[in-house]
Design a protein around this motif. Sequence first.
Motif, PDB file in Angstrom:
ATOM      1  N   ILE A  31       0.648 -44.132  18.021  1.00 56.27           N
ATOM      2  CA  ILE A  31       0.044 -43.744  16.749  1.00 56.27           C
ATOM      3  C   ILE A  31       0.763 -44.464  15.620  1.00 56.27           C
ATOM      4  CG2 ILE A  31      -0.257 -41.825  15.162  1.00 56.27           C
ATOM      5  CD1 ILE A  31      -0.557 -40.003  17.571  1.00 56.27           C
ATOM      6  N   GLN A  32      -0.011 -44.995  14.696  1.00 58.63           N
ATOM      7  CA  GLN A  32       0.606 -45.683  13.566  1.00 58.63           C
ATOM      8  C   GLN A  32       1.277 -44.669  12.650  1.00 58.63           C
ATOM      9  OE1 GLN A  32      -1.971 -48.411  11.580  1.00 58.63           O
ATOM     10  NE2 GLN A  32      -0.353 -49.204  10.262  1.00 58.63           N
ATOM     11  N   ASP A  48     -13.532 -45.317  12.987  1.00 60.44           N
ATOM     12  CA  ASP A  48     -13.758 -43.883  13.113  1.00 60.44           C
ATOM     13  C   ASP A  48     -12.819 -43.271  14.148  1.00 60.44           C
ATOM     14  OD1 ASP A  48     -15.711 -44.209  11.276  1.00 60.44           O
ATOM     15  OD2 ASP A  48     -17.388 -43.711  12.599  1.00 60.44           O
ATOM     16  N   TYR A  49     -12.303 -42.121  13.811  1.00 64.87           N
ATOM     17  CA  TYR A  49     -11.425 -41.304  14.670  1.00 64.87           C
ATOM     18  C   TYR A  49     -10.070 -41.956  14.906  1.00 64.87           C
ATOM     19  CZ  TYR A  49     -16.054 -39.467  15.035  1.00 64.87           C
ATOM     20  OH  TYR A  49     -17.302 -38.993  14.705  1.00 64.87           O
ATOM     21  N   THR A  50      -9.660 -42.811  13.965  1.00 63.00           N
ATOM     22  CA  THR A  50      -8.285 -43.314  13.973  1.00 63.00           C
ATOM     23  C   THR A  50      -7.337 -42.159  13.668  1.00 63.00           C
ATOM     24  OG1 THR A  50      -8.878 -45.544  13.296  1.00 63.00           O
ATOM     25  CG2 THR A  50      -6.654 -44.803  12.735  1.00 63.00           C
ATOM     26  N   ILE A  51      -6.250 -42.080  14.438  1.00 61.26           N
ATOM     27  CA  ILE A  51      -5.250 -41.032  14.191  1.00 61.26           C
ATOM     28  C   ILE A  51      -3.950 -41.690  13.755  1.00 61.26           C
ATOM     29  CG2 ILE A  51      -4.691 -40.948  16.675  1.00 61.26           C
ATOM     30  CD1 ILE A  51      -4.028 -37.954  16.242  1.00 61.26           C
ATOM     31  N   LEU A  60      -0.531 -35.075  10.629  1.00 62.70           N
ATOM     32  CA  LEU A  60      -1.407 -35.990  11.347  1.00 62.70           C
ATOM     33  C   LEU A  60      -2.712 -36.118  10.571  1.00 62.70           C
ATOM     34  CD1 LEU A  60      -1.063 -34.860  15.083  1.00 62.70           C
ATOM     35  CD2 LEU A  60      -0.365 -37.058  14.137  1.00 62.70           C
ATOM     36  N   TYR A  61      -3.337 -37.282  10.647  1.00 58.56           N
ATOM     37  CA  TYR A  61      -4.585 -37.542   9.940  1.00 58.56           C
ATOM     38  C   TYR A  61      -5.563 -38.217  10.894  1.00 58.56           C
ATOM     39  CZ  TYR A  61      -1.480 -37.044   5.882  1.00 58.56           C
ATOM     40  OH  TYR A  61      -0.559 -36.594   4.977  1.00 58.56           O
ATOM     41  N   VAL A  62      -6.807 -37.745  10.909  1.00 57.51           N
ATOM     42  CA  VAL A  62      -7.868 -38.390  11.689  1.00 57.51           C
ATOM     43  C   VAL A  62      -8.955 -38.833  10.720  1.00 57.51           C
ATOM     44  CG1 VAL A  62      -9.637 -38.101  13.464  1.00 57.51           C
ATOM     45  CG2 VAL A  62      -7.393 -37.040  13.765  1.00 57.51           C
ATOM     46  N   TRP A  63      -9.318 -40.119  10.757  1.00 59.19           N
ATOM     47  CA  TRP A  63     -10.379 -40.643   9.882  1.00 59.19           C
ATOM     48  C   TRP A  63     -11.728 -40.390  10.544  1.00 59.19           C
ATOM     49  CZ3 TRP A  63     -11.599 -41.663   5.206  1.00 59.19           C
ATOM     50  CH2 TRP A  63     -12.683 -42.477   4.891  1.00 59.19           C
ATOM     51  N   TRP A  68     -10.546 -38.008   5.659  1.00 57.04           N
ATOM     52  CA  TRP A  68      -9.391 -37.784   6.514  1.00 57.04           C
ATOM     53  C   TRP A  68      -9.317 -36.294   6.830  1.00 57.04           C
ATOM     54  CZ3 TRP A  68      -6.928 -41.694   8.716  1.00 57.04           C
ATOM     55  CH2 TRP A  68      -6.923 -42.939   8.090  1.00 57.04           C
ATOM     56  N   VAL A  69      -9.268 -35.959   8.095  1.00 55.35           N
ATOM     57  CA  VAL A  69      -9.048 -34.578   8.518  1.00 55.35           C
ATOM     58  C   VAL A  69      -7.552 -34.430   8.767  1.00 55.35           C
ATOM     59  CG1 VAL A  69      -9.687 -32.769  10.135  1.00 55.35           C
ATOM     60  CG2 VAL A  69     -11.310 -34.591   9.603  1.00 55.35           C
TER      61      VAL A  69
END
Lengths: 74, 284
Positions: A31-32, A48-51, A60-63, A68-69
């Motif tokens: 994970i970056q 999409d759905y990059t974490i 943590l962030y999910v695109w 961003w979630v």
Amino acid sequence: MFVLPTFGLGVIASPTVPASVFDDTLTFPTIQVFDNESEFIDQTDAPDYTIVHAKDTDKLYVWKGYMWVVYDQN
Amino acid sequence: MSTLNTTTSTTRPTLGAGDVGKSYFETNSNKILVWDGAAWNEWNRDASIYPYVNNNFSGSFDGSADWIDCNAITDYHGASQMSLSFWWKPTNSGQGPSIGYRLAAGSDWGISGNNVILRSASGTDGILTYTPPNDTLWHHYLLTFNAGTAVLYIDGVSESLSGTLTYTTLHSQTADFEIGRLSTLSSANGLFDEVALWTAALDSSNVSEIYQGDPNFDLSTDAGDYDQSSNLTHWWRLGDHASDTSSGGGAVADGNTIGNVENAANPGTNDGSGTGATYSSTVK
């Protein structure tokens, strides 16, 4: 790992080294990690759905393609 | 770049003992799922951030003669469908908001404390009761009206409404829509943010998307399960739209008396004018 020897009466015991609990056959995408949330939070070009993780927020962030979630450590 | 595989709550894959550690992003709930060999472990979303929508201010109302007058909104006179959405943070636990349209008793629609009101004549018909959350946290309210059927969602969940509603249209005469009070019936004591109206009854998928998007959800653009931007008529951002001002025309700042709050869905139409209410930098 240094292991103290154990002694028996007239017998040198063989220490038992437990197997690692971690399975080294498994891999997971790295994970970056960003130092600061501000480095990426305004960007909209992540796949999409990059974490990713931000060190300054410990979140943590999910695109999701348009937002961003965000997940706290709880 | 690390990306997660996706699933939904109704299409979660059936996994076995050999699938330990498989991870997914559940698109409709925004949960991260990890299979532990026997069950799904779930991480719930804590917040959402839109890169292009700032939310730095809300509106503060002290429970006594504070309101924002948005003038008469003709789109809803006699309408058979309506949705009203906003974020609300009460000063005292268990307090409901005050917001809506009221010409007189029996000619009103909106929310007043623990009542949803949708009346075209005086009487108890059209007064529905619910229980506001018993805390002082931010909550998302979304009321839908569809030809005599009312649904109140709080934080994306449909609430129990008790009472009788036989009116199939909203009241048809002219009265102002106000944020922070239902005319002389009740006054809000707390914070409002992101007040919006649609000429359609939003379904639960739209409601969930807006709630999950937090107050910086862009209501003017369809995204995810939200597909009602074309029916959005009014959106007061309470300090975060470009032309929002403090009283006297100055810039928005924490504690300043609210001057003009522009209707972000249609600037220049039904912009709100504040009385007593102030801007607050407390946002969800």
